[in-house]
Scaffold this active site. Structure first.
Site, PDB file in Angstrom:
ATOM      1  N   ALA A   1       0.813  -1.215   0.000  1.00 31.95           N
ATOM      2  CA  ALA A   1       0.000   0.000   0.000  1.00 31.95           C
ATOM      3  C   ALA A   1       0.847   1.266   0.000  1.00 31.95           C
ATOM      4  O   ALA A   1       0.317   2.366  -0.155  1.00 31.95           O
ATOM      5  CB  ALA A   1      -0.927   0.013   1.214  1.00 31.95           C
ATOM      6  N   SER A   2       2.151   1.134   0.145  1.00 34.97           N
ATOM      7  CA  SER A   2       3.038   2.294   0.270  1.00 34.97           C
ATOM      8  C   SER A   2       3.518   2.783  -1.084  1.00 34.97           C
ATOM      9  O   SER A   2       4.275   2.077  -1.767  1.00 34.97           O
ATOM     10  CB  SER A   2       4.246   1.919   1.138  1.00 34.97           C
ATOM     11  OG  SER A   2       5.269   2.886   1.022  1.00 34.97           O
ATOM     12  N   PRO A   3       3.168   4.001  -1.493  1.00 25.86           N
ATOM     13  CA  PRO A   3       3.651   4.508  -2.780  1.00 25.86           C
ATOM     14  C   PRO A   3       5.146   4.775  -2.795  1.00 25.86           C
ATOM     15  O   PRO A   3       5.789   4.658  -3.840  1.00 25.86           O
ATOM     16  CB  PRO A   3       2.852   5.802  -2.979  1.00 25.86           C
ATOM     17  CG  PRO A   3       2.388   6.190  -1.616  1.00 25.86           C
ATOM     18  CD  PRO A   3       2.214   4.926  -0.854  1.00 25.86           C
TER      19      PRO A   3
END
Length: 206
Positions: free
Chosen positions: A13-15
């Site tokens: 979920a971490s860009p």
């Protein structure tokens, strides 16, 4: 040549983990560093701090800055960037698949492909069709991989990985841990983490 090792901890979920994932292996190879891909869930760690949502959403000004920063950084690295419609995306299924694929060294290609689909194309990583498309594109039996990723063994591994992340002091994604336990957080610390893993000690004041 002696090979060094660096653990790359990330939540899908971490860009910012997207930026790191697309660069890490080429950079690591220049220093003879092997990467261990360590997908985990950041949500339980946030929850332990009393956070019920991503900091991007909890602190709107910070969130606006980060989205603009991500666009700039993606352009800097020549990577496409498109924010997902709903943030943070649900990464549970993706992390389970990643952990399952670690057994046959397919977690790196899967991670890069899913990050590219999510943050490069704006696709929904929790969508079974998106996951199947990414897996099939890598020549992986999608139905089998998805089914096996839901096994009790993989679920137990995910709990253990997330607990290890917490016990080792991780608080964000991406995080890089060297063989001697040095922790580096953030895409902008990737080069420094690789150098440290290779035996260089920039900024070591101990």
């Amino acid at each position: 040549m002696h090979r060094h090792q660096l653990d790359f901890w990330y939540d899908f979920a971490s860009p910012y983990a997207y930026l790191a994932a697309m660069r890490i292996e080429a950079l690591a190879e220049t220093h003879a560093v092997d990467i261990r891909w360590r997908p985990f869930l950041l949500g339980p760690i946030f929850a332990a701090q009393g956070w019920t949502d991503s900091p991007f959403n909890l602190f709107p000004a910070k969130g606006r800055y980060h989205w603009r920063d991500l666009a700039r950084q993606s352009a800097k690295y020549g990577l496409p960037f498109k924010a997902p419609a709903n943030f943070p995306p649900n990464s549970l299924a993706a992390v389970r698949i990643g952990l399952h694929l670690r057994d046959n060294d397919q977690v790196g290609p899967f991670s890069r492909a899913l990050f590219a689909a999510t943050f490069g194309e704006g696709r929904t990583m929790s969508d079974a069709d998106v996951l199947a498309s990414v897996l099939t594109g890598l020549g992986i039996d999608a139905g089998r991989a998805i089914a096996e990723s839901q096994s009790p063994g993989v679920k137990a591994r995910l709990r253990a990985e997330t607990e290890e992340a917490r016990s080792r002091g991780l608080f964000g994604s991406p995080t890089f841990l060297t063989g001697d336990g040095e922790l580096f957080w953030g895409n902008d610390r990737l080069e420094e983490a690789i150098a440290w893993a290779a035996g260089e000690r920039p900024g070591d004041m101990r």
